[in-house]
Write an enzyme that holds these catalytic residues in place. Structure first.
Site, PDB file in Angstrom:
ATOM      1  N   GLU A 275     -22.115 -12.655  43.064  1.00  0.00           N
ATOM      2  CA  GLU A 275     -23.036 -11.538  42.911  1.00  0.00           C
ATOM      3  C   GLU A 275     -22.745 -10.496  43.984  1.00  0.00           C
ATOM      4  O   GLU A 275     -22.348 -10.840  45.100  1.00  0.00           O
ATOM      5  CB  GLU A 275     -24.486 -12.019  43.022  1.00  0.00           C
ATOM      6  CG  GLU A 275     -24.869 -13.022  41.946  1.00  0.00           C
ATOM      7  CD  GLU A 275     -26.318 -13.489  42.067  1.00  0.00           C
ATOM      8  OE1 GLU A 275     -27.026 -12.995  42.971  1.00  0.00           O
ATOM      9  OE2 GLU A 275     -26.728 -14.350  41.268  1.00  0.00           O
ATOM     10  N   HIS A 298     -30.452 -10.894  38.971  1.00  0.00           N
ATOM     11  CA  HIS A 298     -31.112 -11.821  39.885  1.00  0.00           C
ATOM     12  C   HIS A 298     -32.506 -11.317  40.263  1.00  0.00           C
ATOM     13  O   HIS A 298     -32.863 -11.189  41.431  1.00  0.00           O
ATOM     14  CB  HIS A 298     -30.265 -12.033  41.145  1.00  0.00           C
ATOM     15  CG  HIS A 298     -30.573 -13.329  41.844  1.00  0.00           C
ATOM     16  ND1 HIS A 298     -29.650 -14.014  42.589  1.00  0.00           N
ATOM     17  CD2 HIS A 298     -31.723 -14.074  41.918  1.00  0.00           C
ATOM     18  CE1 HIS A 298     -30.198 -15.102  43.110  1.00  0.00           C
ATOM     19  NE2 HIS A 298     -31.461 -15.151  42.695  1.00  0.00           N
TER      20      HIS A 298
END
Length: 415
Positions: A275, A298
């Site tokens: 990420e 997220h």
């Protein structure tokens, strides 16, 4: 919590000299709580790379982070003043917990505060997947009108399989049942089912019967790549996979292939193996552009309510530890909590868990003719954590003697 902010005897280390470094835009409610205690608070909006973090932690007593900051053994080796770490989130895999333990640094997290936010997102995505809403939204935004019913279904009467029946998984089960869904779950530990939720004996059983599979497991060696090609093949044709747990749990390439081949009917993914460190453009994933796939950045726990609750929960744990030495709720430390005796001095000691340490401590107490008013010791494989209340006239001598022991890691007089 009672006793958390009550005044105690003069501390051996003034609160005004305790420095907290809070990264990643931690909620202001935590900052306010720390400043109300008289601590020095320094904040930063983003995570710091290891080199910069090493420099910043050298004079910090408490480090507050979220999910992006990596607290590595190298960082902990330089954090000689560090008393505690607060993870203002659920996960703690970004912290080298074993190294923190061996340095005498407890880590606290927020296991409860974002439960509802994540559970609500899961149910919203179940409905979206069942109605192919992600595709319809993109089409209308692109100026295309595609009013179709084929392949769209109510969720009532469908089966959701929950893998990991902890705080979030069980809440998902409660909400799903309220939607009229059948709920089955698998967990490696025995869990009390909520409502009519039903436990199944094996992960494979859940995969084979569920129309929606929702993953709510921690990141461990056992959960890494737990959903790969074989597991996806076991899922019902047309079923959907939802993951808001950890990015390492699902083999993304295998999931993308299962969707392209039409074996799975869709997916909702909130976490990824890799990420970005912060908000940016150019996110890449094999799942981008696939039909009936919901990709979110997220944000499972990213609601104002959850972030405020997390700020309160973790700051309360840290303040209680700083003020009383209580480690209840620490994820990497023996749990000790001793009521405050205002007529005594409190000594905190972290030591290596080897034979003879408690004998040596008791000898020091005896040689100083000290009266122990209360004492609690708890251990794990590597360390022991001792909280001891003594009469005030000999506490400094006892503290110096204990600190000088070769197996002591951290020793301080709290008050």
């Amino acid at each position: 919590m009672r006793g958390m902010t009550q005044p105690v005897a003069q501390t051996s280390f003034p609160k005004s000299e305790i420095k907290l470094l809070l990264l990643e835009n931690i909620h202001p409610v935590a900052v306010e709580a720390f400043r109300a205690e008289g601590f020095q608070v320094e904040t930063a909006r983003a995570a710091l790379p290891e080199g910069e973090l090493v420099q910043r932690v050298r004079d910090a007593h408490v480090l507050g982070i979220r999910s992006k900051t990596q607290v590595t053994p190298a960082v902990l080796a330089e954090a000689g003043r560090m008393l505690a770490i607060g993870a203002f989130c659920i996960g703690t895999n970004q912290i080298a917990l074993g190294a923190a333990n061996r340095h005498g640094v407890p880590a606290f997290n927020a296991p409860f505060s974002n439960t509802r936010s994540v559970a609500e997102l899961m149910l919203a995505e179940v409905v979206m997947l069942s109605r192919h809403l992600g595709d319809r939204l993109r089409e209308v935004h692109d100026g295309r009108w595609r009013k179709v019913a084929a392949g769209s279904h109510e969720v009532r009467g469908r089966t959701i399989g929950i893998v990991g029946y902890g705080h979030i998984g069980s809440q998902v089960g409660v909400l799903a049942e309220a939607f009229g869904m059948r709920v089955v779950f698998f967990d490696i530990a025995a869990k009390l089912p909520m409502g009519n939720n039903r436990a199944l004996a094996r992960l494979e059983d859940v995969l084979e019967v569920a129309d929606f599979v929702a993953l709510h497991v921690p990141e461990t060696p056992q959960t890494r790549d737990m959903i790969g090609t074989d597991e996806l093949a076991r899922m019902k044709p047309g079923a959907c996979l939802l993951n808001a747990s950890r990015g390492s749990v699902v083999v993304i390439d295998a999931l993308a292939d299962a969707i392209r081949r039409g074996h799975l009917g869709g997916a909702a993914i909130d976490v990824y193996p890799e990420e970005p460190e912060g908000n940016s453009d150019g996110f890449a994933s094999p799942l981008r552009g696939l039909p009936n796939v919901i990709l979110t950045p997220h944000i499972g726990g990213s609601t104002e309510e959850a972030q405020e609750a997390i700020g309160r929960e973790v700051s309360s744990s840290l303040i209680k530890y700083i003020n009383t030495g209580a480690t209840t709720g620490a994820v990497n430390f023996p749990h000790v909590e001793l009521p405050v005796d205002r007529g005594a001095h409190r000594i905190l000691n972290v030591h290596r868990n080897v034979p003879g340490v408690l004998r040596d401590i008791n000898r020091i107490v005896s040689d100083c003719n000290a009266n122990i008013r209360a004492q609690v010791l708890s251990t794990d494989v590597d360390i022991g954590y001792l909280v001891m209340d003594l009469d005030q006239d000999v506490s400094q001598d006892v503290k110096r003697g204990i600190a000088a022991l070769p197996n002591s890691i951290k020793t301080r007089i709290l008050f």
